[in-house]
Design a protein around this motif. Structure first.
Motif, short mmCIF file in Angstrom:
data_model
loop_
_atom_site.label_atom_id
_atom_site.label_comp_id
_atom_site.label_asym_id
_atom_site.label_seq_id
_atom_site.Cartn_x
_atom_site.Cartn_y
_atom_site.Cartn_z
N ARG A 1 0.64 8.25 10.07
CA ARG A 1 0.91 9.28 9.33
C ARG A 1 1.00 8.86 7.81
N ILE A 2 1.02 7.59 7.56
CA ILE A 2 1.10 7.22 6.10
C ILE A 2 -0.39 7.01 5.66
N ALA A 3 -1.12 7.02 6.50
CA ALA A 3 -2.63 6.67 6.30
C ALA A 3 -3.40 8.07 5.91
N GLU A 4 -2.60 8.94 6.67
CA GLU A 4 -3.37 10.59 6.31
C GLU A 4 -2.98 10.89 4.67
N LEU A 5 -1.87 9.96 4.16
CA LEU A 5 -1.61 10.31 2.87
C LEU A 5 -2.42 9.44 1.88
N GLY A 6 -3.39 8.61 2.23
CA GLY A 6 -4.05 7.49 1.54
C GLY A 6 -3.23 6.36 1.24
N GLY A 7 -2.11 6.24 2.08
CA GLY A 7 -1.43 4.90 1.83
C GLY A 7 -1.61 3.99 2.97
N VAL A 8 -0.72 2.98 2.98
CA VAL A 8 -0.78 1.71 3.89
C VAL A 8 0.63 1.29 4.28
N LEU A 9 0.56 1.35 5.54
CA LEU A 9 2.00 0.73 6.18
C LEU A 9 1.73 -0.71 6.79
N THR A 10 2.52 -1.67 6.33
CA THR A 10 2.31 -3.16 7.02
C THR A 10 3.67 -3.61 7.41
N VAL A 11 3.78 -4.11 8.68
CA VAL A 11 4.74 -4.59 9.23
C VAL A 11 4.80 -6.21 9.37
N GLU A 12 5.85 -7.13 8.68
CA GLU A 12 5.59 -8.32 8.73
C GLU A 12 6.99 -8.74 9.53
N SER A 13 6.98 -9.55 10.44
CA SER A 13 7.99 -10.07 11.46
C SER A 13 7.87 -11.26 11.94
N THR A 14 8.70 -12.18 12.07
CA THR A 14 8.48 -13.55 12.69
C THR A 14 9.68 -13.65 13.76
N ILE A 15 9.61 -13.83 14.97
CA ILE A 15 10.81 -13.96 15.92
C ILE A 15 11.81 -14.95 15.22
N CYS B 1 4.76 14.02 1.52
CA CYS B 1 4.89 12.63 1.35
C CYS B 1 6.64 12.33 1.48
N ASP B 2 7.17 13.04 0.90
CA ASP B 2 8.68 12.98 1.29
C ASP B 2 9.01 12.73 2.48
N VAL B 3 8.43 13.85 3.45
CA VAL B 3 8.77 13.71 4.74
C VAL B 3 8.62 12.53 5.57
N ALA B 4 7.19 12.23 5.18
CA ALA B 4 6.61 10.93 5.63
C ALA B 4 7.56 9.59 5.43
N LEU B 5 7.77 9.49 4.21
CA LEU B 5 8.99 8.35 3.73
C LEU B 5 10.20 8.56 4.66
N LEU B 6 10.70 9.69 4.83
CA LEU B 6 12.15 10.09 5.39
C LEU B 6 11.87 9.46 6.79
N PRO C 1 -0.02 6.36 -2.55
CA PRO C 1 -0.45 6.60 -4.02
C PRO C 1 0.19 7.81 -4.21
N MET C 2 0.13 7.88 -5.79
CA MET C 2 0.98 9.13 -6.62
C MET C 2 0.09 10.37 -6.17
N PRO C 3 0.34 11.57 -5.76
CA PRO C 3 -0.38 12.54 -5.70
C PRO C 3 -0.87 12.93 -7.01
N ASN C 4 -1.84 13.82 -7.03
CA ASN C 4 -2.38 14.39 -8.30
C ASN C 4 -1.31 15.48 -8.88
N GLY C 5 -0.45 15.84 -8.30
CA GLY C 5 0.52 16.60 -8.83
C GLY C 5 1.79 15.91 -9.56
N GLY C 6 1.96 14.70 -9.16
CA GLY C 6 2.94 13.83 -9.67
C GLY C 6 2.71 13.61 -10.95
N THR C 7 3.58 13.13 -11.80
CA THR C 7 3.53 12.84 -13.03
C THR C 7 4.48 11.62 -13.10
N SER C 8 4.52 10.50 -13.62
CA SER C 8 5.30 9.39 -13.96
C SER C 8 5.86 9.31 -15.49
#
Length: 438
Positions: free
Chosen positions: A406-420, A339-344, A431-438
């Protein structure tokens, strides 16, 4: 008494709720089903036996009192059943109340339990005033006292119940003798010890079940950690092997081609052209190989947490480009290397697009740690574009389309909002992985 529900523990902690035996207002909810059925059966059997003795052929009550005895018996049975039938009638709503009630809040107060037991005791004492034959009911009632009430209240209640039996026998016999006292006392003592022993055994079983559940959770977490460590180790091994073989080989090929080009005679234009083409292809493949190595083993994340890696990336991007700022919201928690690599990578791709295409003056990168997920937003005030049209990154890759996968493989969603003419926002939610703790 299954109708009494307690909410002084979070929903879902079964073992803790069931181990609250002996707590006022909670023990009834924690009463095991087997003990509840046994107690109900004992109460019904004792009531039927008492009525048979009192109202049978050798009836000890007059015909005038018989109707009162029957009415009190019906009242006693109805009062006893209220505590159990109420749970069955409102099971669904009670579960919802327990689920949303704050910790330390009781859905039913202990006072309701005390009133219920007090009513049972008063009606039973009224029956004992007509005949000591109803002393059989003392066994299930004493067991109920010990099961429902805390010990500091159960002992006085058992004492009162035993005294009622002894007094009724004295009134019936006209004299108080040792057997009339010893019998009820021994019966009360046996009932109390049986229930206390069952409670201790039940608590031990629930403690072991809770320990097993914790061990299973720990085992799963350890297995997930080992799988993650194995995947990272394999990625690093592949990176080393590719670097030592393919990348080094391509570098040698490029140097040989350049040396060959320098050794060619001035009139070998065709050979020089083909040598340059071969060197260009080798250089492009070496660049792709190095990009792949960088993705396998991203240097910014080797010893640096994700927020700090993003902050450094933003600072480098601001050099010679648009004004770029980084904002961190929430308390960071571990997301896992993938997840860290994907976000980077997403941030690198978005910033590369800002520098190469957006013509922006300001760019803001925001990383937000929520309770159940982490979000990453990259905003720029550039010229914008049509998100429906396919785009490529500056290196000829798949761009945002590849990052979306790549984000979808982690169970997440990537959206792009743009207007010319109004800028662009690239937003990822993972989503927070099972191993993470808030």
């Amino acid at each position: 008494m299954d109708g009494i529900v307690c909410a002084n523990r979070p929903q879902g902690i079964r073992s803790e709720a069931r181990m609250n035996i002996g707590q006022p207002g909670c023990a009834a909810y924690a009463m095991p089903r087997s003990l509840r059925r046994a107690l109900n059966g004992l109460f019904v059997a004792s009531l039927v036996l008492s009525l048979t003795v009192v109202m049978g052929s050798g009836a000890v009550v007059s015909d005038r009192d018989a109707s009162i005895v029957v009415a009190l018996s019906v009242l006693l049975a109805a009062t006893y059943a209220v505590g159990f039938v109420d749970r069955a009638r409102s099971a669904g709503s009670d579960r919802r109340k327990v689920r949303v009630a704050p910790v330390g809040t009781a859905v039913v107060s202990p006072g309701r339990v005390l009133r219920w037991l007090g009513t049972l005791t008063v009606v039973w004492a009224g029956l004992m005033a007509f005949s000591a034959g109803f002393s059989w009911l003392g066994f299930p009632l004493i067991a109920l006292y010990v099961q429902v009430l805390p010990l500091r209240l159960a002992i006085p209640a058992v004492t009162v119940g035993t005294a009622v039996v002894v007094a009724a026998r004295e009134v019936q016999a006209g004299v108080l003798e040792a057997p009339q006292v010893a019998g009820p006392v021994m019966g009360a003592l046996v009932s109390t010890l049986l229930v206390l022993g069952y409670q201790a055994l039940h608590r031990e079983c629930q403690a072991r079940l809770s320990l097993i559940e914790e061990l299973v959770v720990t085992r799963d977490a350890l297995a997930a950690s080992q799988r993650e460590a194995g995947r990272l180790a394999e990625r690093q091994r592949l990176a080393r092997e590719i670097h030592d073989t393919v990348a080094q080989g391509l570098s040698s090929v490029i140097m040989l081609l350049r040396a060959t080009d320098a050794a060619l005679p001035p009139d070998a234009s065709l050979a020089r052209e083909r040598t340059a083409a071969a060197a260009e292809v080798a250089t492009a493949n070496l660049a792709e190989c190095r990009r792949f190595l960088h993705e396998l083993n991203p240097l910014p994340l080797v010893e640096t947490p994700l927020p700090e890696a993003l902050r450094r990336l933003v600072d480098r991007s601001a050099e010679g480009g648009p004004s770029t700022a980084f904002h961190l919201h929430g308390e960071p928690y571990p997301l896992g290397a993938e997840c860290d690599v994907a976000l980077l990578r997403l941030t690198q791709e978005a910033l590369a697009n800002v520098r190469g295409h957006a013509h922006a003056t300001t760019c803001v990168v925001s990383l937000c740690y929520l309770d159940d997920r982490v979000t990453l937003d990259v905003f720029d005030d550039g010229k914008g574009f049509d998100p429906e049209l396919p785009r490529q990154d500056s290196g000829g890759g798949f761009g945002l389309h590849g990052m979306r996968q790549r984000i979808a493989e982690l169970g997440g969603v990537l959206t792009v909002e743009s207007t010319i003419g109004e800028g662009t926002v690239v937003a990822a939610s993972v989503p927070m992985p099972n191993g993470g703790t808030s």
